[in-house]
Design a protein around this motif. Structure first.
Motif, PDB file in Angstrom:
ATOM      1  N   ALA A 100       9.017-120.992 -57.190  1.00 50.83           N
ATOM      2  CA  ALA A 100       9.718-120.114 -58.135  1.00 50.83           C
ATOM      3  C   ALA A 100      11.143-120.610 -58.355  1.00 50.83           C
ATOM      4  O   ALA A 100      11.755-121.208 -57.461  1.00 50.83           O
ATOM      5  N   PHE A 101      11.644-120.387 -59.557  1.00 52.73           N
ATOM      6  CA  PHE A 101      13.054-120.661 -59.862  1.00 52.73           C
ATOM      7  C   PHE A 101      13.818-119.345 -59.852  1.00 52.73           C
ATOM      8  O   PHE A 101      13.248-118.298 -60.147  1.00 52.73           O
ATOM      9  N   THR A 102      15.096-119.430 -59.520  1.00 49.06           N
ATOM     10  CA  THR A 102      15.926-118.246 -59.737  1.00 49.06           C
ATOM     11  C   THR A 102      17.088-118.629 -60.638  1.00 49.06           C
ATOM     12  O   THR A 102      17.582-119.755 -60.610  1.00 49.06           O
ATOM     13  N   TRP A 103      17.462-117.655 -61.444  1.00 51.39           N
ATOM     14  CA  TRP A 103      18.551-117.887 -62.393  1.00 51.39           C
ATOM     15  C   TRP A 103      19.439-116.662 -62.379  1.00 51.39           C
ATOM     16  O   TRP A 103      18.966-115.530 -62.427  1.00 51.39           O
ATOM     17  N   ARG A 104      20.715-116.902 -62.249  1.00 49.31           N
ATOM     18  CA  ARG A 104      21.679-115.796 -62.179  1.00 49.31           C
ATOM     19  C   ARG A 104      22.455-115.702 -63.460  1.00 49.31           C
ATOM     20  O   ARG A 104      23.006-116.695 -63.940  1.00 49.31           O
ATOM     21  N   LEU A 105      22.504-114.502 -63.991  1.00 48.75           N
ATOM     22  CA  LEU A 105      23.318-114.300 -65.191  1.00 48.75           C
ATOM     23  C   LEU A 105      24.795-114.430 -64.827  1.00 48.75           C
ATOM     24  O   LEU A 105      25.209-114.027 -63.743  1.00 48.75           O
ATOM     25  N   THR A 106      25.560-115.016 -65.742  1.00 53.74           N
ATOM     26  CA  THR A 106      27.000-115.151 -65.521  1.00 53.74           C
ATOM     27  C   THR A 106      27.719-114.524 -66.709  1.00 53.74           C
ATOM     28  O   THR A 106      27.109-114.318 -67.768  1.00 53.74           O
ATOM     29  N   PRO A 107      29.015-114.226 -66.559  1.00 56.42           N
ATOM     30  CA  PRO A 107      29.754-113.706 -67.709  1.00 56.42           C
ATOM     31  C   PRO A 107      29.656-114.703 -68.866  1.00 56.42           C
ATOM     32  O   PRO A 107      29.600-115.912 -68.587  1.00 56.42           O
ATOM     33  N   PRO A 108      29.604-114.329 -70.103  1.00 53.24           N
ATOM     34  CA  PRO A 108      29.781-112.939 -70.572  1.00 53.24           C
ATOM     35  C   PRO A 108      28.503-112.092 -70.538  1.00 53.24           C
ATOM     36  O   PRO A 108      28.534-110.960 -71.032  1.00 53.24           O
ATOM     37  N   ASP A 109      27.415-112.649 -69.978  1.00 57.51           N
ATOM     38  CA  ASP A 109      26.184-111.833 -69.958  1.00 57.51           C
ATOM     39  C   ASP A 109      26.296-110.664 -68.985  1.00 57.51           C
ATOM     40  O   ASP A 109      25.623-109.648 -69.148  1.00 57.51           O
ATOM     41  N   THR A 110      27.107-110.834 -67.958  1.00 53.80           N
ATOM     42  CA  THR A 110      27.302-109.713 -67.041  1.00 53.80           C
ATOM     43  C   THR A 110      28.658-109.065 -67.324  1.00 53.80           C
ATOM     44  O   THR A 110      29.603-109.785 -67.683  1.00 53.80           O
ATOM     45  N   PRO A 111      28.797-107.795 -67.166  1.00 52.99           N
ATOM     46  CA  PRO A 111      27.718-106.863 -66.803  1.00 52.99           C
ATOM     47  C   PRO A 111      26.634-106.767 -67.890  1.00 52.99           C
ATOM     48  O   PRO A 111      26.962-106.742 -69.069  1.00 52.99           O
ATOM     49  N   TRP A 112      25.417-106.733 -67.423  1.00 51.32           N
ATOM     50  CA  TRP A 112      24.241-106.715 -68.309  1.00 51.32           C
ATOM     51  C   TRP A 112      23.955-105.268 -68.705  1.00 51.32           C
ATOM     52  O   TRP A 112      23.676-104.436 -67.846  1.00 51.32           O
ATOM     53  N   GLN A 113      24.071-104.995 -69.993  1.00 52.57           N
ATOM     54  CA  GLN A 113      23.904-103.625 -70.469  1.00 52.57           C
ATOM     55  C   GLN A 113      22.426-103.276 -70.617  1.00 52.57           C
ATOM     56  O   GLN A 113      21.632-104.114 -71.032  1.00 52.57           O
ATOM     57  N   LEU A 114      22.111-102.052 -70.280  1.00 52.62           N
ATOM     58  CA  LEU A 114      20.717-101.604 -70.340  1.00 52.62           C
ATOM     59  C   LEU A 114      20.533-100.545 -71.418  1.00 52.62           C
ATOM     60  O   LEU A 114      21.473 -99.828 -71.771  1.00 52.62           O
TER      61      LEU A 114
END
Lengths: 248, 401
Positions: free
Chosen positions: B22-36
């Motif tokens: 499996a791969f993991t990918w972390r969101l970074t700014p400007p995607d975070t904070p990730w709005q729901l």
């Protein structure tokens, strides 16, 4: 077994002549001598021509039209129309295997029963609605035909002609349910539950306020424009019908 | 009863994708904070996903698979990281759709680049209620924000951006995965060429809502639930198992259960003395419940079933009108129902197809005859594989839009 019954030319001729002598309506408009000549040399039935209508329909449908094919089978017609004429095509078919075949051809198809399926389509949402060799298999042909004309501007309808002389002989003289290339099934296994003649259909067309724009018949394996004697001669017919008023 | 006996493709089989990681990918700014969608946000988001096959130089051969409620990104092949302590259930069997995905299989990994990502709010590596909240340093538990199918799909789309994929050759999913496929076709119409929806409809029926409600009730009323703040390994196992047992009934059909178990007993003429597991069908359900607890999390179950309840594409994209929502779709659609499915009954799937057709979209609707109920979308791999393969086959001539 289906076509191996011995011909009975003499018996047939006797019956035909006695019917003619009595001016029986079954022989209205038929020249008894020609019929007897045909009976004497009763030609073998032409081989069945599956989907003989396809080429005709392809020729009739203009580039870029929208086409709903009811009972589209494996989707061959729609496939060619989509490929060659950039048609917006949609099929409707009940058989799972046929639907799978449509998928491999890239033809969009709804697996649904025509007797209930068509009412969900909006008015005049297709230019052409094709009903190929299907009317006679429907439980409610009148309702479906009305829907064809409601959903499509033109209906393209083809069917086996129960009035063809071959069928008439089979039933009237041999006393057997007809079994011809256009109607190849035995009575107990046939999907054709509403059989009718070309004349019956033409009559219904005017009863439902539609008219025939163009017609063709398959006669002895040859396609020709709809003719006056086709109720007797055509094995199958194809009609383009509409409720549009005729062009002035 | 033991798990279904199946012949699995071993990792060295030419038709297996082999060992997977499996791969993991972390969101970074400007995607975070990730709005729901429901108004909440997440300051940290990690996505765990798997891929098989090679992305073509033109980047046009990607197929996104969306997993169902209890599924995961491990679609095919054998997890090379599985061990006695890490996802041990994966040691003895390949990914959940191994029969369909692999070299030479229906979704042919020699042709396609296949992606599947674990959903937000789940328990398989993508951020969820058991993740550590960066603000508190503790597990989120029920303080995890509500997530929706729309959130999942938006995150998947962001992942595709990250992978450099503008447009999908196709998206496919079954059940809750099928609803993600629908969401894809409506939320990102320009990014999907083909969409396959298996055993799913635009929204869950009242009956489906009811089943989910009982499942959650069973979890939340387990004394070990502790309002979602249980310790690892000390969770509401009985409640979760009961939820799974109930859900499993909804995945089968009456005739399928009759055929598989009938009234057979584990001991043919054993005593009728107690309330233990006596009938085969009880034994099967108990096994399913137990196996599920080993591999799933109760909090995640709450969040994911809620997302399933909330999903209604007509509401999201048509102001409540399905026809309006359907007009957004640009993809060629394939809708597949299964004759004995009573969770997403065929009438509802067919109705969706009719709406697409009425919207003038090219749509194929197929009802696969099966007595395996809702589960059929996973089990009828021959029929499903044939349909998928035909629909995704790049040689086919499509509809001109």
């Amino acid at each position: 077994m289906k076509s191996s019954r011995p011909p009975m030319p003499q018996l047939l001729e006797q019956v035909a002549r006695s019917l003619a002598a009595r001016k029986d309506p079954a022989l209205t408009g038929i020249d008894v001598e020609t019929l007897c000549a045909q009976l004497r040399e009763r030609p073998p039935p032409p081989p069945a021509q599956p989907r003989w209508q396809d080429a005709l329909i392809e020729a009739q449908i203009p580039e870029g039209a929208s086409v709903l094919d009811l009972g589209c089978g494996g989707g061959e017609l729609l496939h060619r129309l989509i490929r060659d004429k950039s048609v917006r095509g949609q099929g409707v078919e009940i058989d799972f295997e046929a639907v799978s075949q449509c998928l491999t051809l890239g033809v969009p198809v709804l697996q649904t029963n025509l007797d209930e399926g068509l009412r969900e389509f909006p008015d005049q949402s297709f230019d052409y609605v094709v009903l190929e060799e299907t009317v006679q298999t429907l439980h409610q042909p009148l309702r479906v035909l009305n829907d064809v004309l409601r959903v499509g501007r033109y209906g393209i309808v083809s069917f086996p002609n129960f009035g063809s002389w071959r069928v008439r002989l089979s039933l009237a003289i041999e006393g057997r349910m007809p079994s011809t290339p256009a109607l190849p099934y035995r009575w107990y296994e046939t999907p054709n539950i509403h059989l009718f003649t070309l004349l019956d259909f033409l009559e219904l067309t005017s009863e439902i306020s539609a008219r025939v724009v163009r017609g063709f018949s398959l006669v002895e394996g040859v396609v020709r424009p709809l003719g006056l004697n086709d109720n007797l001669e055509a094995d199958e017919s194809l009609l383009i019908i509409t409720r549009d008023p005729p062009l002035a | 009863m033991k798990a279904r006996l199946r012949k699995y493709d071993p990792p060295n089989s030419p038709t297996s994708v082999g060992w997977t990681k499996a791969f993991t990918w972390r969101l970074t700014p400007p995607d975070t904070p990730w709005q729901l969608e429901c108004g909440g946000h997440l300051n940290e988001v990690t996505v765990e996903y798997e891929t098989y096959g090679e992305l073509s130089p033109a980047r046009d051969n990607a197929i996104l698979i969306a997993h169902a409620l209890s599924g995961d990104a491990h679609v095919a092949g054998w997890d090379r990281d599985a061990s006695d302590t890490h996802r041990p259930w994966r040691k003895n069997k390949p990914g959940w759709w191994d029969a369909v995905v692999g070299p030479g299989k229906a979704i042919d990994t020699r042709t396609f680049f296949v992606i599947c990502a674990n959903v937000l709010g789940g328990c398989y590596g993508t951020t969820g209620p058991r993740s550590i909240c960066p603000e508190t340093g503790r597990r989120y538990g029920l303080s995890f924000p509500k997530v929706t199918v729309g959130d999942w799909v938006r995150l998947q789309a962001r992942l595709l951006d990250h992978l450099g994929i503008e447009r999908l050759h196709g998206v496919v999913g079954g059940s809750l995965g099928g609803q993600q496929a629908i969401e894809w076709a409506m939320a990102f119409p320009e990014r999907v060429a083909r969409c396959i929806v298996l055993a799913a409809s635009p929204r869950l029926s009242a009956q489906g809502l009811a089943f989910n409600a009982v499942g959650r009730y069973s979890i939340m009323n387990d004394p070990l639930f502790l309002n979602g703040d249980y310790e690892d390994g000390q969770g509401p196992d009985a409640g979760l198992a009961a939820a799974r047992m109930l859900a499993h009934i909804t995945y089968l059909s009456e005739s399928g259960m009759h055929q598989k178990f009938g009234r057979r007993r584990r001991v043919a003429h054993g005593p009728k003395s107690g309330f233990g597991v006596e009938f085969e069908v009880e034994s099967y359900l108990e096994y399913q419940g137990r196996a599920f607890v080993e591999r799933f999390d109760a909090d995640a179950y709450l969040y994911i079933t809620r997302a399933m309840d909330y999903y209604d594409c007509a509401e999201s994209w048509g102001g409540g009108d399905l026809a309006t929502a359907c007009r957004r779709v640009r993809a060629e659609m394939l809708i597949v129902s299964f004759s004995s499915d009573w969770l997403y009954p065929r009438a509802q799937c067919r109705d969706f197809a009719i709406h697409l057709c009425r919207a003038g979209r090219p749509v194929t609707y197929v009802d696969v005859p099966s007595n395996l109920g809702h589960d059929a979308f996973l089990v009828e791999t021959d029929a499903v594989g044939r349909l998928i393969s035909a629909f995704f086959n790049p040689a086919r001539k499509g509809w001109s839009i």
